[in-house]
Design a protein around this motif. Structure first.
Motif, mmCIF file in Angstrom:
data_model
loop_
_atom_site.group_PDB
_atom_site.id
_atom_site.type_symbol
_atom_site.label_atom_id
_atom_site.label_comp_id
_atom_site.label_asym_id
_atom_site.label_seq_id
_atom_site.Cartn_x
_atom_site.Cartn_y
_atom_site.Cartn_z
ATOM 1 N N ARG A 74 0.835 -1.188 0.000
ATOM 2 C CA ARG A 74 0.000 0.000 0.000
ATOM 3 C C ARG A 74 0.877 1.249 0.000
ATOM 4 O O ARG A 74 2.006 1.207 0.485
ATOM 5 C CB ARG A 74 -0.921 -0.010 1.215
ATOM 6 N N VAL A 75 0.326 2.319 -0.537
ATOM 7 C CA VAL A 75 1.085 3.566 -0.705
ATOM 8 C C VAL A 75 0.302 4.713 -0.079
ATOM 9 O O VAL A 75 -0.903 4.857 -0.305
ATOM 10 C CB VAL A 75 1.334 3.861 -2.200
ATOM 11 N N ALA A 76 1.000 5.516 0.728
ATOM 12 C CA ALA A 76 0.391 6.691 1.354
ATOM 13 C C ALA A 76 1.167 7.939 0.964
ATOM 14 O O ALA A 76 2.402 7.929 0.933
ATOM 15 C CB ALA A 76 0.371 6.550 2.873
ATOM 16 N N LEU A 77 0.437 9.013 0.689
ATOM 17 C CA LEU A 77 1.004 10.353 0.500
ATOM 18 C C LEU A 77 0.695 11.161 1.752
ATOM 19 O O LEU A 77 -0.472 11.300 2.130
ATOM 20 C CB LEU A 77 0.379 11.022 -0.735
ATOM 21 N N ILE A 78 1.730 11.659 2.411
ATOM 22 C CA ILE A 78 1.590 12.419 3.662
ATOM 23 C C ILE A 78 2.153 13.806 3.433
ATOM 24 O O ILE A 78 3.321 13.954 3.038
ATOM 25 C CB ILE A 78 2.350 11.741 4.818
ATOM 26 N N THR A 79 1.360 14.845 3.706
ATOM 27 C CA THR A 79 1.872 16.206 3.572
ATOM 28 C C THR A 79 2.445 16.676 4.912
ATOM 29 O O THR A 79 2.005 16.245 5.979
ATOM 30 C CB THR A 79 0.788 17.184 3.109
ATOM 31 N N GLY A 80 3.460 17.536 4.829
ATOM 32 C CA GLY A 80 4.097 18.044 6.049
ATOM 33 C C GLY A 80 4.709 16.921 6.858
ATOM 34 O O GLY A 80 4.563 16.870 8.075
ATOM 35 N N ALA A 81 5.432 16.023 6.165
ATOM 36 C CA ALA A 81 5.853 14.766 6.790
ATOM 37 C C ALA A 81 7.235 14.823 7.425
ATOM 38 O O ALA A 81 7.669 13.832 8.026
ATOM 39 C CB ALA A 81 5.832 13.636 5.754
ATOM 40 N N ALA A 82 7.944 15.928 7.341
ATOM 41 C CA ALA A 82 9.349 15.933 7.753
ATOM 42 C C ALA A 82 9.540 15.917 9.265
ATOM 43 O O ALA A 82 10.544 15.409 9.754
ATOM 44 C CB ALA A 82 10.067 17.158 7.169
ATOM 45 N N ARG A 83 8.575 16.489 10.017
ATOM 46 C CA ARG A 83 8.826 16.733 11.430
ATOM 47 C C ARG A 83 7.566 16.475 12.244
ATOM 48 O O ARG A 83 6.483 16.343 11.730
ATOM 49 C CB ARG A 83 9.271 18.191 11.641
ATOM 50 N N ARG A 84 7.751 16.391 13.553
ATOM 51 C CA ARG A 84 6.656 16.413 14.509
ATOM 52 C C ARG A 84 5.598 15.358 14.188
ATOM 53 O O ARG A 84 5.924 14.190 13.966
ATOM 54 C CB ARG A 84 6.104 17.847 14.635
ATOM 55 N N ILE A 85 4.323 15.740 14.161
ATOM 56 C CA ILE A 85 3.261 14.745 13.973
ATOM 57 C C ILE A 85 3.381 14.075 12.603
ATOM 58 O O ILE A 85 3.185 12.865 12.478
ATOM 59 C CB ILE A 85 1.883 15.403 14.175
ATOM 60 N N GLY A 86 3.726 14.842 11.575
ATOM 61 C CA GLY A 86 3.854 14.251 10.248
ATOM 62 C C GLY A 86 4.879 13.138 10.201
ATOM 63 O O GLY A 86 4.659 12.087 9.579
ATOM 64 N N ALA A 87 6.025 13.356 10.842
ATOM 65 C CA ALA A 87 7.066 12.326 10.863
ATOM 66 C C ALA A 87 6.622 11.105 11.662
ATOM 67 O O ALA A 87 6.941 9.961 11.300
ATOM 68 C CB ALA A 87 8.358 12.902 11.436
ATOM 69 N N ALA A 88 5.883 11.314 12.747
ATOM 70 C CA ALA A 88 5.378 10.182 13.536
ATOM 71 C C ALA A 88 4.397 9.355 12.711
ATOM 72 O O ALA A 88 4.401 8.118 12.768
ATOM 73 C CB ALA A 88 4.710 10.685 14.815
ATOM 74 N N ILE A 89 3.546 10.027 11.944
ATOM 75 C CA ILE A 89 2.617 9.306 11.068
ATOM 76 C C ILE A 89 3.398 8.508 10.023
ATOM 77 O O ILE A 89 3.084 7.340 9.744
ATOM 78 C CB ILE A 89 1.650 10.296 10.394
ATOM 79 N N ALA A 90 4.427 9.122 9.457
ATOM 80 C CA ALA A 90 5.239 8.428 8.450
ATOM 81 C C ALA A 90 5.877 7.176 9.030
ATOM 82 O O ALA A 90 5.837 6.098 8.419
ATOM 83 C CB ALA A 90 6.307 9.379 7.903
ATOM 84 N N ARG A 91 6.472 7.298 10.215
ATOM 85 C CA ARG A 91 7.125 6.127 10.825
ATOM 86 C C ARG A 91 6.113 5.013 11.092
ATOM 87 O O ARG A 91 6.393 3.840 10.866
ATOM 88 C CB ARG A 91 7.820 6.536 12.119
ATOM 89 N N ARG A 92 4.935 5.385 11.578
ATOM 90 C CA ARG A 92 3.932 4.380 11.910
ATOM 91 C C ARG A 92 3.428 3.668 10.646
ATOM 92 O O ARG A 92 3.357 2.423 10.606
ATOM 93 C CB ARG A 92 2.770 5.023 12.667
#
Length: 261
Positions: free
Chosen positions: A16-34
């Motif tokens: 599966r593929v996800a596009l996450i905006t504002g992914a570099a830091r903080r909540i965005g990065a936590a979402i990316a890692r998860r």
């Protein structure tokens, strides 16, 4: 300048593929890692946090080579929005999830607010999420995917000196409900309203939220008596994408009960 990392993939991924905006830091990065840990390949958007994004992509690539694509864009530039979706699908061959996390936040006291401030706050918090969703919709329909938007308690309850931000987040909350109907039954659309998770950095001057006294007052009004973690927001995103198969058009408060008080 907008560029991308990782080599071109010739065959569509089975992951599966996800596009996450504002992914570099903080909540965005936590979402990316998860989501990465859950097996997603990721298109990771950032605006100016290039070093943070490079570190995150390097970390994720070490765990699964070829699993990330980094995309720099100012979401206020309209042409970048369909382009982010097109580059994601071009690289991975599919799109299963859109997470509209990127947000601009600053005060707009009545009497001092400018059209430029209005445009900036609406661009990241309402306009970009809508046009990203519009561009993503055909691909999400094909995979029976989902959208998760990051809204705010202040979409329902005004924050002093932040009228325009609150209005933009209210627009995003209504978009969540409207697109849930428009894109049904193939695509589910939900939102998360975080409570006190990460205190804003000093530059964002959140109506005094940054000072210790106000932070303590907010925690005192939170039934669970603590701040939340970025990982707890990421858990909720993961659930809305993968576990909440009969849930659409909802705004889930992940706020320790603060919205009740």
């Amino acid at each position: 300048m907008h560029h991308e990392s990782s080599s071109e993939r010739l065959v569509p991924t089975s992951r599966r593929v996800a596009l996450i905006t504002g992914a570099a830091r903080r909540i965005g990065a936590a979402i990316a890692r998860r989501l990465h840990a859950d097996g997603y390949d990721l298109a990771l958007h950032y605006r100016s946090s290039a070093q943070d994004m490079q570190r995150l992509a390097t970390e994720l690539e070490a765990k699964r080579p070829g699993s990330t694509l980094t995309l720099q864009a100012d979401l206020a530039e309209f042409d970048r929005l369909p382009e982010l979706v097109a580059k994601t699908v071009g690289r991975f061959g599919r799109l299963d999830a859109l997470v509209n996390n990127a947000s601009t936040f600053h005060p707009t006291p009545v009497g001092e607010t400018t059209p430029r401030q209005w445009d900036e706050l609406f661009a990241s918090n309402a306009r970009a999420p809508f046009f990203l969703a519009q561009a993503a919709a055909p691909h999400l329909r094909a995979t029976r995917g989902a959208i998760v938007n990051l809204v705010d308690l202040y979409a329902e309850r005004p924050l002093p000196r932040h009228s325009v931000y609150c209005m933009a987040k209210a627009a995003l909350a209504m978009m969540t409900q409207s697109l849930a109907i428009e894109l049904a039954p193939e695509v589910r659309v939900n939102a998360i309203a975080p409570g006190a998770i990460l205190w804003p950095e000093p530059a964002s001057t959140q109506a005094g939220d940054g000072d210790a006294q106000r932070q303590q007052a907010i925690i005192a009004r939170t039934p669970l008596a603590r701040t939340g973690s970025a990982e707890e927001i990421a858990d909720a995103v993961a659930w809305l994408l993968d576990g909440a198969s009969y849930t659409t058009g909802q705004v889930i408060r992940v706020d320790g009960g603060r919205g009740l008080v």
